[in-house]
Scaffold this motif. Structure first.
Motif: not given
Length: 495
Positions: A293-302, A304-310, A341-353
């Motif tokens: 949680y780098v801020g109140l409105s932002q989170v980095i999801v990593r 651990l096995s692949t190292g990919t981040r969203v 907030l919704l997101g697909d980790l595989l395609s890195n597509k994010l939505s906020e409705v």
């Protein structure tokens, strides 16, 4: 003068030399006053005291050849610069002008002129607005696009001292200088808050400021100290965090955030460079993911096995509550007070409705890879990943993936640009088909037995369903076909 390039871990990887405007004056005839990466980080703009900006192409990989691709000669020394858009460099001059350099046309032009030296520049979060601070205390605002805010342009405020530390946060403008005060100003230049350190004998002038990518945090640099201010959205004020004090760091002359907000870099008068890890908290989720949680409105999801981040971020600046990973560890779900907030980790597509006050009782279904199905209080809502508006909502009590079929542009059709169809049950014996792109019902289909499975084909032109008696039916999905069949049924009943 040499520019050193480091990786995100702080390890030196490359370097290149700068050059003077006129080589006959030698390499000691100028200083580098400011520099900035291009938005894609493949170029660096260097603003120099000998009245020129050089743009160097550094490439995408370490060791790529460094070459000058643009140069902009000026009438006075360049004091500060920004690179907010792809081909546009905004810079300030000693003579008080704020100018724009176009790297595509290799031409520069004056945006506006003042009578006082430009001492600082800052952009808003979207990089479509610019603030300039001047030696006489004036702060001027300019918009390339005000994005419908209706905020004024031109002279915004007069600070009591030169605004060397200037930052444009998500909700206000913060200014610091040699008077040992940090002042938060509103959108039209009125004072909101003042943080006064004049009685602190260990504090010195504020020399630089930087806003986090989310706009929720601002850091001010002074002597041996970093002061951090965080925006509290629920109270509408800035809160000061515990200052970071480093003995013998000396005066901090430059600050820069990593684009995802996870790191802060500080440069000092004595040539030191400090790299800080920035986060409110860090947790491990299911022993598979790291949540930072780098801020109140932002989170980095990593992963651990692949190292990919969203990077999961609230576009509106709302505070993100707990982040969950669902659907076989592929999909992100997070609530704020007003949005989902919704997101697909595989395609890195994010939505906020928009999603106010649901109480967190929703049920999520991820059987479809292009759209998330959400069931709450008898209503089915569809959210297409990467779209920030709800695709469609219908009332139904039958929330079973086998009783709902969604097709989103799965096969190209001649003459059809946007093909988005939904089939679902109104009741146990009635199927409704909806055109989601057009926002209207295509028709309904009544059956004589209970339906326990249905499916649209890829184009959404045909409908297949099965009833409790295990009979499979195939029906046309065209509105004309559905309506004609419905009229035939009514005629048989004498209606």
């Amino acid at each position: 003068m040499v520019v050193l390039l480091y990786d995100e871990q702080g390890e030196r990887r490359d370097k290149f030399s700068t050059k003077p405007l006129d080589s006959k004056y030698g390499k000691q005839s100028y200083v580098v006053n400011d520099m900035a990466f291009s938005p894609d980080s493949t170029k660096i703009a260097i603003g120099q005291s000998d009245n020129i900006i050089f743009v160097y192409r550094i490439g995408e990989d370490w060791g790529d050849k460094k070459a000058i691709c643009n140069k902009f000669v000026q009438t006075s020394a360049v004091t500060c610069l920004l690179w907010p858009a792809e081909h546009a460099i905004v810079y300030g001059l000693v003579d008080g002008k704020v100018r724009l350099a176009n790297t595509q046309t290799n031409k520069s032009s004056t945006i506006y002129g003042t009578e006082s030296c430009v001492v600082s520049l800052a952009s808003n979060i979207s990089a479509k607005g610019v603030l300039s601070g001047h030696a006489d205390g004036t702060v001027v605002r300019y918009f390339f696009d005000d994005e419908g805010s209706g905020e004024s342009q031109g002279k915004l405020l007069i600070h009591p001292c030169p605004p060397y530390a200037l930052a444009w946060g998500a909700n206000s403008i913060m200014v610091g200088g040699c008077d040992k005060k940090v002042v938060a100003y509103g959108r039209e230049g009125h004072i909101l808050q003042t943080f006064d350190y004049t009685r602190d004998r260990t504090e010195r002038e504020f020399t630089v400021a930087a806003t986090s990518p989310s706009g929720q945090s601002v850091v001010f640099g002074s002597y041996d100290r970093l002061r951090v201010f965080n925006w509290a959205p629920r109270r509408g004020v800035w809160d000061e965090a515990k200052p970071k004090e480093i003995v013998n760091l000396y005066t901090i002359t430059s600050l820069a955030w990593k684009k995802d907000g996870s790191r802060l870099c500080a440069g000092t008068l004595c040539g030191g460079v400090e790299l800080f890890d920035c986060c409110l908290r860090r947790t491990i989720y299911k022993n598979k993911f790291e949540m930072t949680y780098v801020g109140l409105s932002q989170v980095i999801v990593r992963n651990l096995s692949t190292g990919t981040r969203v990077v999961l971020k609230s576009y509106y600046g709302y505070e993100i509550e707990e982040v969950k990973i669902m659907g076989k560890d592929r999909y992100l779900v997070a609530h704020t007070s007003e949005t989902l907030l919704l997101g697909d980790l595989l395609s890195n597509k994010l939505s906020e409705v928009p999603w106010p006050g649901s109480g967190g009782n929703e049920k999520f279904f991820f059987e479809n890879e292009t759209v998330c199905m959400i069931f709450n209080a008898g209503e089915l809502s569809l959210v297409e990943y990467s779209n920030n508006e709800i695709l469609g909502s219908v009332r139904t009590e039958f929330m079973n993936p086998h009783l709902i079929s969604v097709r989103i542009n799965e096969r190209k059709q001649r003459g059809v640009e946007d093909n988005k169809k939904l089939a679902y049950l109104i009741d146990i014996k009635t199927i409704a088909v909806v055109d989601l792109a057009g926002g209207f019902n295509l028709g309904t289909l009544s059956h004589d037995s209970k339906i326990d499975w249905l499916e649209l084909n890829e184009t959404g032109r045909k409908l297949l369903f099965r009833d409790k008696k295990l009979r499979v039916r195939k029906k046309p999905q065209h509105p004309e076909g559905l309506l004609e069949r419905e009229r035939g049924r009514k005629a048989e009943r004498g209606e």
